[in-house]
Design a protein around this motif. Structure first.
Motif, short mmCIF file in Angstrom:
data_model
loop_
_atom_site.label_atom_id
_atom_site.label_comp_id
_atom_site.label_asym_id
_atom_site.label_seq_id
_atom_site.Cartn_x
_atom_site.Cartn_y
_atom_site.Cartn_z
N PRO A 115 1.79 -14.09 -3.82
CA PRO A 115 0.34 -13.94 -3.96
C PRO A 115 -0.29 -13.21 -2.79
CG PRO A 115 1.05 -16.18 -4.49
CD PRO A 115 2.23 -15.49 -3.89
N LEU A 116 -1.30 -12.39 -3.10
CA LEU A 116 -2.09 -11.70 -2.10
C LEU A 116 -3.33 -12.53 -1.77
CD1 LEU A 116 -1.97 -8.12 -3.61
CD2 LEU A 116 -1.25 -8.65 -1.28
N SER A 117 -3.66 -12.62 -0.50
CA SER A 117 -4.90 -13.29 -0.11
C SER A 117 -6.08 -12.36 -0.40
CB SER A 117 -4.88 -13.63 1.38
OG SER A 117 -4.96 -12.45 2.15
N GLU A 118 -7.29 -12.93 -0.40
CA GLU A 118 -8.48 -12.11 -0.60
C GLU A 118 -8.60 -11.05 0.50
OE1 GLU A 118 -12.04 -14.33 -1.09
OE2 GLU A 118 -11.29 -15.51 -2.80
N ALA A 119 -8.28 -11.41 1.72
CA ALA A 119 -8.36 -10.45 2.83
C ALA A 119 -7.37 -9.31 2.64
CB ALA A 119 -8.12 -11.16 4.15
N GLU A 120 -6.16 -9.62 2.16
CA GLU A 120 -5.17 -8.58 1.93
C GLU A 120 -5.61 -7.65 0.81
OE1 GLU A 120 -0.91 -10.53 3.23
OE2 GLU A 120 -1.91 -11.33 1.43
N ARG A 121 -6.13 -8.20 -0.27
CA ARG A 121 -6.63 -7.36 -1.37
C ARG A 121 -7.75 -6.45 -0.89
NH1 ARG A 121 -5.11 -8.19 -6.63
NH2 ARG A 121 -3.85 -10.08 -7.04
N ALA A 122 -8.66 -7.00 -0.10
CA ALA A 122 -9.79 -6.22 0.39
C ALA A 122 -9.34 -5.08 1.31
CB ALA A 122 -10.78 -7.13 1.12
N ALA A 123 -8.21 -5.28 1.99
CA ALA A 123 -7.72 -4.29 2.95
C ALA A 123 -6.87 -3.20 2.31
CB ALA A 123 -6.91 -4.98 4.05
N LEU A 124 -6.47 -3.35 1.06
CA LEU A 124 -5.56 -2.39 0.44
C LEU A 124 -6.10 -0.95 0.47
CD1 LEU A 124 -4.07 -4.40 -2.57
CD2 LEU A 124 -2.87 -3.61 -0.52
N LYS A 163 -12.29 9.05 -2.51
CA LYS A 163 -13.30 9.24 -3.56
C LYS A 163 -13.52 7.98 -4.38
CE LYS A 163 -12.03 11.66 -7.07
NZ LYS A 163 -11.59 12.79 -7.94
N ASP A 164 -12.44 7.22 -4.63
CA ASP A 164 -12.53 6.07 -5.54
C ASP A 164 -11.82 4.86 -4.94
OD1 ASP A 164 -13.77 7.44 -7.80
OD2 ASP A 164 -11.86 8.48 -8.03
N ASP A 165 -12.30 3.67 -5.30
CA ASP A 165 -11.60 2.43 -4.96
C ASP A 165 -10.58 2.18 -6.06
OD1 ASP A 165 -10.63 -0.02 -4.31
OD2 ASP A 165 -12.58 -1.04 -4.27
N LEU A 166 -9.34 2.52 -5.80
CA LEU A 166 -8.30 2.42 -6.82
C LEU A 166 -7.77 1.00 -6.97
CD1 LEU A 166 -6.26 5.67 -6.01
CD2 LEU A 166 -8.31 5.38 -7.41
N PHE A 167 -8.29 0.07 -6.18
CA PHE A 167 -7.83 -1.31 -6.25
C PHE A 167 -8.89 -2.24 -6.85
CE2 PHE A 167 -5.60 0.77 -2.79
CZ PHE A 167 -4.29 0.48 -3.10
N ALA A 168 -10.01 -1.66 -7.31
CA ALA A 168 -11.10 -2.47 -7.84
C ALA A 168 -10.68 -3.15 -9.14
CB ALA A 168 -12.32 -1.59 -8.07
N ALA A 188 0.82 -1.20 0.00
CA ALA A 188 0.00 0.00 0.00
C ALA A 188 0.86 1.26 0.00
CB ALA A 188 -0.94 -0.01 1.20
N VAL A 189 1.92 1.27 0.80
CA VAL A 189 2.85 2.41 0.80
C VAL A 189 3.42 2.61 -0.59
CG1 VAL A 189 5.11 3.18 1.62
CG2 VAL A 189 3.45 2.26 3.25
N MET A 190 3.81 1.54 -1.22
CA MET A 190 4.37 1.62 -2.57
C MET A 190 3.34 2.18 -3.55
SD MET A 190 6.38 -1.41 -4.54
CE MET A 190 7.60 -1.01 -5.80
N HIS A 191 2.11 1.74 -3.43
CA HIS A 191 1.05 2.21 -4.32
C HIS A 191 0.86 3.72 -4.19
CE1 HIS A 191 -3.10 2.58 -5.94
NE2 HIS A 191 -2.79 1.51 -6.66
N THR A 192 0.86 4.24 -2.96
CA THR A 192 0.66 5.68 -2.76
C THR A 192 1.79 6.50 -3.36
OG1 THR A 192 1.81 5.86 -0.61
CG2 THR A 192 -0.52 5.21 -0.58
N SER A 193 2.97 5.94 -3.42
CA SER A 193 4.14 6.71 -3.86
C SER A 193 4.41 6.57 -5.35
CB SER A 193 5.37 6.31 -3.06
OG SER A 193 5.66 4.93 -3.20
#
Length: 316
Positions: free
Chosen positions: A257-266, A311-316, A225-230
């Motif tokens: 691999p990311l678990s479903e819970a990890e993806r949902a928490a991003l 405003k938006d779910d950028l991980f959808a 998530a930190v990497m995504h923001t930067s």
């Protein structure tokens, strides 16, 4: 990286005499970053990075950082080791600071990554996490979620000098994030600061992952998530690039691999990362010494990112 502590040529020459890495040719301070003092050092044998650890890096934490780097390097990750002197000691003293002579890695950091570069960088983080699954040492995150409210209180209403009303807006956003903060995701050793300037590249190939001095034990997916923001925003945080964001996630998942819970928490992890960097940048903005050779970073660039995540779910 930055320069807070000045080192004379004579002192640096005496320092290098402890090693078998040649004599001093030149040294230049590196202004980027905010944590420690860094110099690019050329000797008659090679090129190195000299790091002097300032007050925000506890000497007690250095064995953790160096052990983590050794573990990663032994597993084939492109990370720089601290070099031991003739007596086998990697942690030295110089100019009243703990210091290390560190391997220099080739490559450049990219300010405007392409999707291919972002995918490679995401894969490099996945490779780090794969290796760190076997790393047993731990270090509490000194800038973890439980510290964000006290950090805001330390900044106080002075933060409103950066932007009117910023204290109240940040407090409201912080309350919302902490109410949703996940407490049951996998924990691991993480980099926690993998900005583009901490990844070295040649073309689309990662040649180095550097600056591990915020490394700690925390939610593993928080690192992504930190990497995504930067990586996925422009420098002032106004424009999001969905191709970069997707490439980062895809590259990471190709190695770890990311678990479903990890993806949902991003989304919530990314909002938390925005608050973490907003707060630390605000503190540095308000408290950086006037004579420090350091590039201050705009705290509001992370407020703008936070608004986009809200405003938006950028991980959808």
């Amino acid at each position: 990286m930055a320069v807070y502590t000045q080192v004379s040529a004579e002192a640096l020459g005496d320092f290098l005499a402890r090693f078998d890495h040649g004599s001093l040719l030149s040294a230049k301070g590196i202004a980027e970053g905010v944590q420690n003092s860094n110099y690019l050092v050329d000797t008659t044998a090679d090129r190195f990075i000299l790091t002097l650890y300032e007050e925000r890096t506890s000497t007690d934490d250095l064995p953790f950082f160096l052990a983590m780097l050794d573990h990663l390097a032994d597993d084939g990750n492109p990370v720089p080791r601290a070099l031991p002197d003739r007596d086998g000691a990697a942690i030295q003293q110089l100019a009243g600071r703990s210091a290390c002579l560190i391997e220099f890695l080739t490559g450049v950091s990219v300010s405007h990554p392409t999707p291919a570069q972002a995918r490679a960088a995401g894969a490099a983080l996945g490779q780090l996490h794969e290796s760190l699954a076997g790393f047993t040492q731990t270090r509490a995150n000194p800038l973890g979620a439980d510290t964000w409210r006290p950090f805001l209180e330390r900044c106080g209403r002075d933060i409103d000098t950066i932007s009117p009303g910023l204290f109240d807006r940040t407090e409201a956003a912080l309350t919302a994030v902490l109410a949703e903060w996940p407490r049951d995701l996998p924990m691991a050793a993480i980099h926690s600061d993998l900005f583009p300037d901490n990844v070295l590249m040649l073309g689309d190939r990662v040649t180095g992952v550097i600056d591990f001095y915020f490394a700690c034990t925390d939610i593993r997916a928080y690192d992504l998530a930190v990497m995504h923001t930067s990586w996925a925003f422009d420098g002032d945080g106004t424009t999001y690039d969905p191709a970069i964001g997707k490439a980062l996630i895809d590259g990471y998942a190709s190695r770890f691999p990311l678990s479903e819970a990890e993806r949902a928490a991003l989304p919530i992890l990314a909002r938390g990362a925005c608050l973490r960097f907003l707060l630390t940048r605000a503190w540095d903005w308000l408290n950086t010494p006037a004579d420090a050779l350091v590039t201050r970073k705009d705290p509001l660039a992370y407020w703008r990112r936070l608004e986009t995540y809200l405003k938006d779910d950028l991980f959808a």
